[in-house]
Scaffold this motif. Structure first.
Motif, short mmCIF file in Angstrom:
data_model
loop_
_atom_site.label_atom_id
_atom_site.label_comp_id
_atom_site.label_asym_id
_atom_site.label_seq_id
_atom_site.Cartn_x
_atom_site.Cartn_y
_atom_site.Cartn_z
N ARG A 221 0.82 -1.21 0.00
CA ARG A 221 0.00 0.00 0.00
C ARG A 221 0.85 1.27 0.00
NH1 ARG A 221 -4.56 0.75 3.92
NH2 ARG A 221 -5.37 1.91 2.13
N TRP A 222 2.15 1.12 0.09
CA TRP A 222 3.02 2.29 0.02
C TRP A 222 2.97 2.89 -1.39
CZ3 TRP A 222 8.20 0.69 2.86
CH2 TRP A 222 7.93 0.56 4.23
N ASP A 223 3.16 4.18 -1.48
CA ASP A 223 3.15 4.88 -2.76
C ASP A 223 4.57 4.88 -3.33
OD1 ASP A 223 3.15 6.75 -4.85
OD2 ASP A 223 1.55 7.93 -3.93
N TYR A 224 4.82 3.98 -4.28
CA TYR A 224 6.19 3.82 -4.78
C TYR A 224 6.61 4.93 -5.74
CZ TYR A 224 6.60 -0.47 -2.23
OH TYR A 224 6.68 -1.36 -1.19
N LEU A 225 5.65 5.71 -6.24
CA LEU A 225 6.01 6.90 -7.02
C LEU A 225 6.67 7.92 -6.10
CD1 LEU A 225 6.03 8.66 -9.53
CD2 LEU A 225 3.67 9.36 -8.99
N LEU A 226 6.08 8.12 -4.91
CA LEU A 226 6.68 9.05 -3.95
C LEU A 226 8.04 8.54 -3.48
CD1 LEU A 226 3.62 10.09 -1.72
CD2 LEU A 226 4.86 11.51 -3.37
#
Length: 421
Positions: free
Chosen positions: A265-270
Motif C-alpha cells: 500500500r506504500w506509494d512507490y512513485l513518492l
C-alpha cells in the motif's frame, strides 16, 4: 448537525484552512498579528452562523471571504491607510462564498514562513509561532509539547508578533538573505511535516493535508535553492515518509506501526521521487546534513521489500552519524531502537535506561513507549505494561493513547492464556 458536531467540524476546518487564511491576510495588511486577529474574527462569525445554518460547500473560501471583508473594513476605518486600501482594492477581487479558492496561497505561506523566520526572532519564538500559525495548535498544546508553562508560550508568541510588526519585517521570500534564513525555514517546514505525520493531539493520528502542504513548500524551495543539499534532503525525507500514509492507519483510523504495515500500500512513485531527491542531495558533494541522513534512514525502510529484510545495521550506523551531526536525546532514543533491532533488545534498553535521567525527555511519551517495547521483547511483561500505561497517560493524541492501552490489554491477555495452559 447539532452544536457540538458543528464546533468539532469547524475546528477541523480551521486547522486545515487557518494557515492559508492568515498568510493571505498578512499579504493584505502586512501585519501577522492583525492577520491572525482578523482570521479569528471570521472564525467567531462562522461559529455563530454555522450553528444555525448548514456549513457552506467551500468553508475555506467562506472563511477567507469573511476575513478579507473584515480586513477591508479595518482599513476603511483607518484613515492613515486609505491610500493603501485603494491600491489593494484595485488589485484584488473578493472571492465568492462558493468559489474555488486557488490563488497564490502556496507562495503566501512560503512568504509567511520566511517572515516568521526572520533573524530578529529567537529559535524558540520561531517554533512557537510556526506551531500556532501554520500548524493550528493551541497555546496549551504547544506548551505541553515543550513541557513549559502555557503563559511562557503565550508570551513568546505575543513578543514574536510584536517584533515582526515593530520591525516592519517584509512579507516576502528574500533574495540576498535567502541562504542566511534557509536553516530556520527548513526547520519550520520540517516541524510542519512532523505535526502532520504524527499529530500532537486530537482524534486523528495523522494530518495528511498538513504533510502535503509541507512537502509542496519543500518542492517549491528546492526550485529556488537548487544548490543547497539539505533542501533536497528534506524533500527526500518528506517524499519517502509521505509514501506510507495509506498504510499508516487502518480502515478505522487506528495507527499501524511501521513494521506491521502492508508495504504493497506504500506509494512507490513518492518513494522514487524521494530517492531521486536524496541522490541529488548527495551529488552536491557536501557533508551529509541532518535531513539528508534522516532521508537515508527512511530510504533503508523504503527499499526493504519486507520488514524482515530491513538493513538495521546500516540504519544504526546512520543514526550514529546523525547523533554526531545533530545530537539530541530524541535522536539517541531512535538510535536505541535501531541498535535493538540490529544487535538485540538488551543493547537498546541500556541506552534507553540512560536517557531516563534526561530532563528534556521528562513527560515525553515515546520514551516509556520504546522502553515498554524493549521490555516485552525481553520477556519482562509486567514492567512493560507499566511503561505503556505511563506513555498513554502522557500523550495527548487519542489514537495513540488507544494503541498504547491496546498493547497493555494484549500483554495481559497473553499472560492469562499462558497461565491457563
Amino acid at each position: 448537525m447539532n452544536l457540538s458536531q458543528t464546533h468539532r467540524t469547524l475546528d477541523t476546518i480551521w486547522r486545515i484552512e487557518s494557515p492559508k487564511i492568515i498568510a493571505g491576510l498578512t499579504r493584505m495588511v502586512r501585519d501577522v498579528s492583525l492577520a491572525e486577529d482578523l482570521a479569528q474574527d471570521a472564525l467567531v462569525i462562522a461559529l455563530d452562523r454555522w450553528s444555525d445554518h448548514n456549513i457552506p460547500d467551500n468553508p475555506g473560501a467562506w472563511l477567507m471571504t469573511t476575513a478579507k471583508r473584515r480586513a477591508i473594513d479595518h482599513m476603511r476605518r483607518n484613515k492613515r491607510r486609505d491610500q493603501k486600501y485603494m491600491e489593494i482594492g484595485h488589485q484584488m477581487e473578493l472571492f465568492k462564498e462558493n468559489e474555488h479558492w486557488d490563488g497564490e496561497i502556496g507562495d503566501d505561506i512560503l512568504r509567511l514562513i520566511f517572515m516568521t523566520c526572520h533573524p530578529s526572532l529567537s529559535q524558540e519564538a520561531r517554533v512557537a509561532l510556526t506551531l500556532r500559525l501554520l500548524c493550528g495548535l493551541t497555546t496549551e498544546e504547544i506548551a505541553r509539547s515543550f513541557l513549559v508553562a502555557e503563559s511562557t508560550i503565550a508570551q513568546r508568541i505575543v513578543r514574536a508578533k510584536k517584533t515582526l510588526s515593530t520591525g516592519k519585517v517584509p512579507f516576502e521570500v528574500p533574495t540576498e538573505e535567502l541562504k542566511d534564513r534557509l536553516t530556520a525555514v527548513l526547520e519550520v517546514i520540517y516541524l510542519m511535516f512532523n505535526e502532520g505525520y504524527s499529530a500532537t493531539s486530537g482524534q486523528h493520528w495523522i494530518r495528511p493535508l498538513l504533510c502535503q502542504e509541507a512537502l509542496r513548500l519543500g518542492r517549491v524551495l528546492a526550485e529556488i535553492a537548487t544548490e543547497e543539499p539539505e533542501v533536497h534532503g528534506l524533500v527526500a525525507l518528506m517524499e519517502i515518509q509521505s509514501s506510507r500514509f495509506k498504510a499508516r492507519v487502518n480502515t478505522e483510523g487506528e495507527p499501524v506501526l511501521l513494521m506491521e504495515q502492508n508495504r504493497a500500500r506504500w506509494d512507490y512513485l513518492l518513494i522514487r521521487r524521494g530517492l531521486i531527491a536524496l541522490e541529488r542531495s548527495k551529488k552536491l558533494g557536501k557533508a551529509l546534513g541532518p535531513y539528508t541522513l534522516q532521508a537515508a534512514i527512511s530510504a533503508c525502510h523504503a527499499q526493504a521489500r519486507t520488514a524482515e529484510e530491513t538493513d538495521w545495521v546500516r540504519i544504526a550506523a546512520l543514526y550514529e552519524a546523525l547523533s554526531r551531526v545533530s545530537p539530541s536525546p530524541i535522536v539517541e532514543l531512535n538510535r536505541a531502537v535501531a541498535i535493538s533491532m540490529a544487535f538485540g533488545p538488551a543493547f537498546g534498553l541500556q541506552i534507553v535506561d540512560e536517557l531516563q535521567s534526561e530532563p528534556s525527555l521528562k513527560g515525553y511519551h515515546l520514551l516509556p513507549s520504546v522502553r515498554g517495547d524493549l521490555l516485552v521483547k525481553l520477556g519482562r511483561d509486567d514492567e512493560a505494561c507499566k511503561e505503556f500505561e505511563s506513555a498513554a497517560s502522557m500523550t495527548r493524541n487519542e489514537r495513540e493513547k488507544e494503541l498504547l492501552m491496546k498493547r497493555v490489554e494484549e500483554i495481559k491477555a497473553a499472560k492469562i492464556a499462558k497461565e491457563r495452559l
